[in-house]
Scaffold this motif. Structure first.
Motif, PDB file in Angstrom:
ATOM      1  N   SER A 130       6.675   8.147-114.873  1.00 59.39           N
ATOM      2  CA  SER A 130       6.629   8.063-113.415  1.00 59.39           C
ATOM      3  C   SER A 130       6.316   9.434-112.809  1.00 59.39           C
ATOM      4  O   SER A 130       5.520   9.544-111.878  1.00 59.39           O
ATOM      5  N   GLY A 131       6.929  10.478-113.361  1.00 57.88           N
ATOM      6  CA  GLY A 131       6.648  11.832-112.885  1.00 57.88           C
ATOM      7  C   GLY A 131       5.198  12.221-113.101  1.00 57.88           C
ATOM      8  O   GLY A 131       4.568  12.831-112.221  1.00 57.88           O
ATOM      9  N   LEU A 132       4.642  11.870-114.262  1.00 55.56           N
ATOM     10  CA  LEU A 132       3.226  12.154-114.525  1.00 55.56           C
ATOM     11  C   LEU A 132       2.333  11.392-113.561  1.00 55.56           C
ATOM     12  O   LEU A 132       1.341  11.919-113.065  1.00 55.56           O
ATOM     13  N   SER A 133       2.679  10.144-113.300  1.00 53.24           N
ATOM     14  CA  SER A 133       1.904   9.325-112.380  1.00 53.24           C
ATOM     15  C   SER A 133       1.919   9.926-110.970  1.00 53.24           C
ATOM     16  O   SER A 133       0.894   9.960-110.283  1.00 53.24           O
ATOM     17  N   GLN A 134       3.065  10.416-110.546  1.00 54.46           N
ATOM     18  CA  GLN A 134       3.165  11.041-109.227  1.00 54.46           C
ATOM     19  C   GLN A 134       2.335  12.318-109.155  1.00 54.46           C
ATOM     20  O   GLN A 134       1.690  12.588-108.141  1.00 54.46           O
ATOM     21  N   ALA A 135       2.325  13.096-110.227  1.00 49.53           N
ATOM     22  CA  ALA A 135       1.512  14.313-110.259  1.00 49.53           C
ATOM     23  C   ALA A 135       0.032  13.968-110.146  1.00 49.53           C
ATOM     24  O   ALA A 135      -0.723  14.626-109.421  1.00 49.53           O
ATOM     25  N   LEU A 136      -0.378  12.940-110.840  1.00 50.11           N
ATOM     26  CA  LEU A 136      -1.772  12.501-110.774  1.00 50.11           C
ATOM     27  C   LEU A 136      -2.124  12.037-109.365  1.00 50.11           C
ATOM     28  O   LEU A 136      -3.159  12.408-108.812  1.00 50.11           O
ATOM     29  N   ARG A 137      -1.251  11.255-108.756  1.00 49.57           N
ATOM     30  CA  ARG A 137      -1.473  10.753-107.398  1.00 49.57           C
ATOM     31  C   ARG A 137      -1.567  11.905-106.411  1.00 49.57           C
ATOM     32  O   ARG A 137      -2.411  11.918-105.531  1.00 49.57           O
ATOM     33  N   GLY A 139      -2.543  14.944-107.009  1.00 50.60           N
ATOM     34  CA  GLY A 139      -3.829  15.608-107.222  1.00 50.60           C
ATOM     35  C   GLY A 139      -4.959  14.866-106.552  1.00 50.60           C
ATOM     36  O   GLY A 139      -5.830  15.472-105.909  1.00 50.60           O
ATOM     37  N   ILE A 140      -4.965  13.567-106.661  1.00 50.71           N
ATOM     38  CA  ILE A 140      -5.992  12.749-106.019  1.00 50.71           C
ATOM     39  C   ILE A 140      -5.887  12.849-104.505  1.00 50.71           C
ATOM     40  O   ILE A 140      -6.892  13.006-103.808  1.00 50.71           O
ATOM     41  N   ASP A 141      -4.665  12.808-103.991  1.00 53.59           N
ATOM     42  CA  ASP A 141      -4.455  12.924-102.543  1.00 53.59           C
ATOM     43  C   ASP A 141      -4.930  14.278-102.027  1.00 53.59           C
ATOM     44  O   ASP A 141      -5.545  14.370-100.957  1.00 53.59           O
ATOM     45  N   LEU A 142      -4.664  15.348-102.788  1.00 52.76           N
ATOM     46  CA  LEU A 142      -5.125  16.678-102.384  1.00 52.76           C
ATOM     47  C   LEU A 142      -6.647  16.747-102.341  1.00 52.76           C
ATOM     48  O   LEU A 142      -7.230  17.311-101.410  1.00 52.76           O
ATOM     49  N   GLU A 143      -7.287  16.189-103.356  1.00 58.83           N
ATOM     50  CA  GLU A 143      -8.747  16.212-103.400  1.00 58.83           C
ATOM     51  C   GLU A 143      -9.354  15.446-102.228  1.00 58.83           C
ATOM     52  O   GLU A 143     -10.336  15.872-101.639  1.00 58.83           O
TER      53      GLU A 143
END
Length: 166
Positions: A130-137, A139-143
């Motif tokens: 879940s933590g990895l998924s949040q980090a990925l999300r 990153g996408i939101d920042l981009e």
């Protein structure tokens, strides 16, 4: 994170000479799927483990009645131990090697520290994923929130594709 941080420290125990009914009632009352069985003459010494699955496979499926024998007759006496300093990977490896869903966790001096189940591991791993998924999300939101494009065609003048690839 080592296994001593993940294991259940409160292990429910019952004497190996207890009745099957008493053991089953303890499992139901405390909502657990396993009991550590203790030596009737030394209640601090674990001599086996019995699971709800053991009761179904070895008692009910063989059409035996609970009054026939004590709980020790349905237990596993080969206890799988993993040091508290071991990793999740090592616990999973032991579970795979021995075909079990729970392992006993031991202190450096060999004393019993706790019990680790597949459920405990799944809860930990799902938190990590879940933590990895949040980090990925994030990153996408920042981009996608960037207000200025990295390349501005107006600044570079006219551009043409040299070759169009599908």
């Amino acid at each position: 994170m080592n296994l001593s941080q993940l294991c259940q420290r409160d292990i429910l125990t019952v004497s190996a000479e207890a009745s099957v009914r008493k053991a089953a009632e303890m499992m139901r009352t405390h909502h657990v799927g396993a009991l550590a069985l203790t030596d009737p003459e030394d209640p601090t010494r674990v001599v086996g483990v019995v699971t709800d699955r053991d009761l179904v496979i070895h008692l009910l499926a063989q059409d035996r009645t609970p009054q026939e024998q004590n709980i020790g007759a349905f237990s596993t006496v080969h206890l799988i131990r993993v040091p508290g300093t071991a990793t999740v990977h090592e616990a999973v490896k032991a579970m795979n090697q021995y075909g079990v869903r729970r392992v006993f966790i031991t202190a450096p001096n060999g004393r019993l520290m706790g019990l680790l189940s597949i459920d405990d591991l799944l809860a930990t791993l799902s938190d990590e994923l879940s933590g990895l998924s949040q980090a990925l999300r994030m990153g996408i939101d920042l981009e996608s929130s960037r207000t200025s494009p990295m390349f501005s065609p107006a600044e570079a003048g006219s551009m043409y594709l040299a070759q169009h690839e599908p």
